[in-house]
Design an enzyme around this catalytic site. Structure first.
Site, PDB file in Angstrom:
ATOM      1  N   CYS A 106      55.539  35.536  21.904  1.00 10.38           N
ATOM      2  CA  CYS A 106      55.424  34.908  22.338  1.00 10.38           C
ATOM      3  C   CYS A 106      54.387  34.393  23.073  1.00 10.38           C
ATOM      4  O   CYS A 106      54.499  34.483  24.685  1.00 10.38           O
ATOM      5  CB  CYS A 106      55.596  33.124  22.409  1.00 10.38           C
ATOM      6  SG  CYS A 106      56.826  33.002  21.284  1.00 10.38           S
ATOM      7  N   CYS A 164      53.113  32.659  12.161  1.00  2.00           N
ATOM      8  CA  CYS A 164      53.402  31.747  12.869  1.00  2.00           C
ATOM      9  C   CYS A 164      52.603  31.138  13.488  1.00  2.00           C
ATOM     10  O   CYS A 164      51.524  31.726  13.875  1.00  2.00           O
ATOM     11  CB  CYS A 164      54.152  32.749  14.039  1.00  2.00           C
ATOM     12  SG  CYS A 164      54.990  31.851  14.973  1.00  2.00           S
ATOM     13  N   CYS A 181      51.734  26.465  27.207  1.00  3.03           N
ATOM     14  CA  CYS A 181      52.534  25.470  26.982  1.00  3.03           C
ATOM     15  C   CYS A 181      52.904  25.269  28.854  1.00  3.03           C
ATOM     16  O   CYS A 181      53.080  26.130  29.589  1.00  3.03           O
ATOM     17  CB  CYS A 181      53.910  26.464  26.847  1.00  3.03           C
ATOM     18  SG  CYS A 181      54.947  25.588  26.500  1.00  3.03           S
ATOM     19  N   GLU A 240      47.622  32.421  19.347  1.00  6.94           N
ATOM     20  CA  GLU A 240      48.391  33.653  18.259  1.00  6.94           C
ATOM     21  C   GLU A 240      48.097  32.631  16.921  1.00  6.94           C
ATOM     22  O   GLU A 240      49.107  31.804  17.330  1.00  6.94           O
ATOM     23  CB  GLU A 240      48.835  34.645  19.688  1.00  6.94           C
ATOM     24  CG  GLU A 240      48.913  34.721  20.643  1.00  6.94           C
ATOM     25  CD  GLU A 240      49.364  35.488  21.765  1.00  6.94           C
ATOM     26  OE1 GLU A 240      50.867  35.613  20.932  1.00  6.94           O
ATOM     27  OE2 GLU A 240      49.036  35.629  22.584  1.00  6.94           O
ATOM     28  N   CYS A 268      60.030  33.416  27.820  1.00  8.09           N
ATOM     29  CA  CYS A 268      59.039  33.386  27.215  1.00  8.09           C
ATOM     30  C   CYS A 268      57.398  33.170  28.093  1.00  8.09           C
ATOM     31  O   CYS A 268      57.170  32.770  29.024  1.00  8.09           O
ATOM     32  CB  CYS A 268      58.866  31.714  26.623  1.00  8.09           C
ATOM     33  SG  CYS A 268      57.353  31.602  25.631  1.00  8.09           S
ATOM     34  N   CYS A 316      59.790  28.690  30.046  1.00  6.27           N
ATOM     35  CA  CYS A 316      61.580  28.614  29.450  1.00  6.27           C
ATOM     36  C   CYS A 316      61.192  30.242  30.042  1.00  6.27           C
ATOM     37  O   CYS A 316      59.955  31.013  30.222  1.00  6.27           O
ATOM     38  CB  CYS A 316      61.382  28.883  28.013  1.00  6.27           C
ATOM     39  SG  CYS A 316      61.992  27.309  27.437  1.00  6.27           S
TER      40      CYS A 316
HETATM   41  N1  SAH Z   1      57.959  25.430  21.674  1.00  6.32           N
HETATM   42  C1  SAH Z   1      59.222  26.059  20.414  1.00  6.32           C
HETATM   43  C2  SAH Z   1      58.227  26.843  20.034  1.00  6.32           C
HETATM   44  C3  SAH Z   1      57.735  27.811  20.847  1.00  6.32           C
HETATM   45  S1  SAH Z   1      58.975  29.422  20.920  1.00  6.32           S
HETATM   46  C4  SAH Z   1      60.396  26.336  21.031  1.00  6.32           C
HETATM   47  O1  SAH Z   1      60.574  26.183  22.475  1.00  6.32           O
HETATM   48  O2  SAH Z   1      61.518  26.218  20.248  1.00  6.32           O
HETATM   49  C5  SAH Z   1      59.444  30.385  19.760  1.00  6.32           C
HETATM   50  C6  SAH Z   1      60.975  30.839  19.789  1.00  6.32           C
HETATM   51  O3  SAH Z   1      60.910  31.286  20.474  1.00  6.32           O
HETATM   52  C7  SAH Z   1      61.594  29.671  20.990  1.00  6.32           C
HETATM   53  O4  SAH Z   1      63.309  29.698  19.707  1.00  6.32           O
HETATM   54  C8  SAH Z   1      61.574  29.659  22.205  1.00  6.32           C
HETATM   55  O5  SAH Z   1      62.203  30.479  22.665  1.00  6.32           O
HETATM   56  C9  SAH Z   1      61.586  32.032  20.981  1.00  6.32           C
HETATM   57  N2  SAH Z   1      60.995  33.064  22.951  1.00  6.32           N
HETATM   58  C10 SAH Z   1      60.230  33.107  23.271  1.00  6.32           C
HETATM   59  N3  SAH Z   1      60.307  33.742  24.263  1.00  6.32           N
HETATM   60  C11 SAH Z   1      62.014  34.751  23.261  1.00  6.32           C
HETATM   61  C12 SAH Z   1      61.347  36.379  23.965  1.00  6.32           C
HETATM   62  N4  SAH Z   1      61.267  37.194  24.597  1.00  6.32           N
HETATM   63  N5  SAH Z   1      62.221  36.490  22.850  1.00  6.32           N
HETATM   64  C13 SAH Z   1      63.067  36.027  22.138  1.00  6.32           C
HETATM   65  N6  SAH Z   1      62.814  34.556  21.594  1.00  6.32           N
HETATM   66  C14 SAH Z   1      61.953  34.464  22.503  1.00  6.32           C
END
Ligand code: SAH
Length: 350
Positions: free
Chosen positions: A336, A97, A104, A84, A111, A108
């Protein structure tokens, strides 16, 4: 490939090196979809290139537009993997982006990208290709837009699917290609890498002597809470992460942005703000607060506006430079990895 590699390739193919410049221009400016479009090259060279190099390594599988102007592009790789990219408009520019991996491995909690695990790393061409395809899509579809006249992304954030520091070499190579003055020429300070806290990547980047921006996803001010939200915290707990960040700031003199996703009742309370202040006080850094973008795979919600603002105010009164970002593109499954997950779900259930 960068220009130097194209030059070497021309030598290997036994054609004059000035052809490298023509190839580079064809890929970066004209955004050719097949070698045959590059008629400035002799037919034999086009055939030789076509045998070896795939210019259409990505194709647009789906585009979703949200009411706020965000365009989410679902792209298919040659092997069927889906990735994406998200185009985000502002008054006078587009931010793109990009994804660094298909899927991944970091998992998290909130995510969507990590829910199906890691499929594979993207190669540099697939990262640069996202920018080229987005620019091409804007050229063809974006003329009446907010950023009319600026029909290519001016800012790149590596905040899509994947962990950029788990694919360090290809990501850095791609960013150097995007940054090249005789290529897309996207300024280093307009390129941001975001990491979930891979300490070895932060340390490596500090040594590079590059001007790219660094964001670090923090999301919690204590180890117990951070480990709950981000399993990576077990490997690199807060002391080690923040130590690497301080060393980075010292070595590069650059300001780190800490991303903090606010989740109702989980990490959004005054005591969380207080602990965060204790961690960051007196340090030249920024905090970017992002209310959670709800995803079906996580039973959390965004706090109400007052709570978000109170959190922001608490940091600001401790003189920590803070921005509160409204989440965008919500209606398009723009968090994401969401679109890819939906698509995979569909494919699996068919
Ligand atoms: N792996 C990297 C980059 C990708 S995620 C990282 O973790 O920084 C980019 C950002 O989006 C990260 O800060 C991640 O924690 C956040 N993110 C992911 N899912 C999200 C969600 N559902 N709501 C808000 N932020 C989110």
């Amino acid at each position: 490939m960068d220009l130097a590699e194209w030059r070497a390739e021309c030598q290997a193919l036994g054609v004059p090196v000035y052809r490298a410049g023509q190839i580079w221009h064809g890929l970066q400016d004209r955004m050719i979809g097949s070698w045959d479009e590059l008629t400035i090259l002799p037919a034999a060279l086009r055939r030789a290139l076509a045998e070896k190099f795939d210019v259409a390594a990505l194709t647009v599988a789906e585009v979703r537009e949200a009411a706020d102007g965000v365009r989410k592009l679902l792209l298919a790789c040659r092997d069927g993997e889906l990735i994406e990219s998200v185009l985000i408009p502002a008054k006078d520019r587009w931010t793109l982006c990009v994804s660094s991996q298909a899927g991944c491995a970091f998992g998290c909690a909130f995510c969507a990208s990590g829910k199906a695990g890691l499929a594979r790393n993207l190669v540099a061409g697939e990262i640069v290709g996202q920018v080229v395809l987005a620019a091409k899509w804007l050229r063809e579809n974006g003329s009446a837009d907010v950023a009319a006249g600026l029909l290519r992304p001016q800012n790149i954030v590596v905040m899509g699917m994947g962990e950029p520091f788990a694919n360090y070499d290809e990501v850095l190579k791609a960013l150097h290609i995007l940054n090249a003055p005789d290529g897309l020429n996207i300024g280093a300070r307009h390129i941001t890498i975001s990491t979930c806290g891979v300490v070895q990547g932060i340390r490596r980047l500090a040594e590079e002597g590059v001007q790219f921006e660094l964001s670090v996803s923090l999301h919690a001010p204590s180890d117990a809470l951070r480990t709950r939200l981000m399993p990576v915290n077990q490997r690199w707990p807060l002391v080690r992460l923040l130590e690497a960040c301080r060393d980075y700031t010292e070595a590069t003199n650059r300001i780190i942005t800490f991303e903090y996703t606010l989740v109702r009742g989980v990490n959004d309370q005054p005591e969380h703000a207080q602990r965060l202040i204790e961690l960051l006080r007196g340090w030249k850094c920024r905090v970017n607060l992002i209310p959670l973008s709800p995803v079906a795979e996580f039973a959390g919600e965004a706090p109400d506006e007052r709570t978000c603002e109170a959190f922001c105010d608490a940091l600001e009164s401790a003189r920590i430079s803070t921005t509160l970002r409204r989440s965008r593109g919500g209606q398009t499954n723009a968090a994401c990895g969401q679109l890819r997950l939906r698509r995979r779900g569909k494919v699996i259930s068919q």
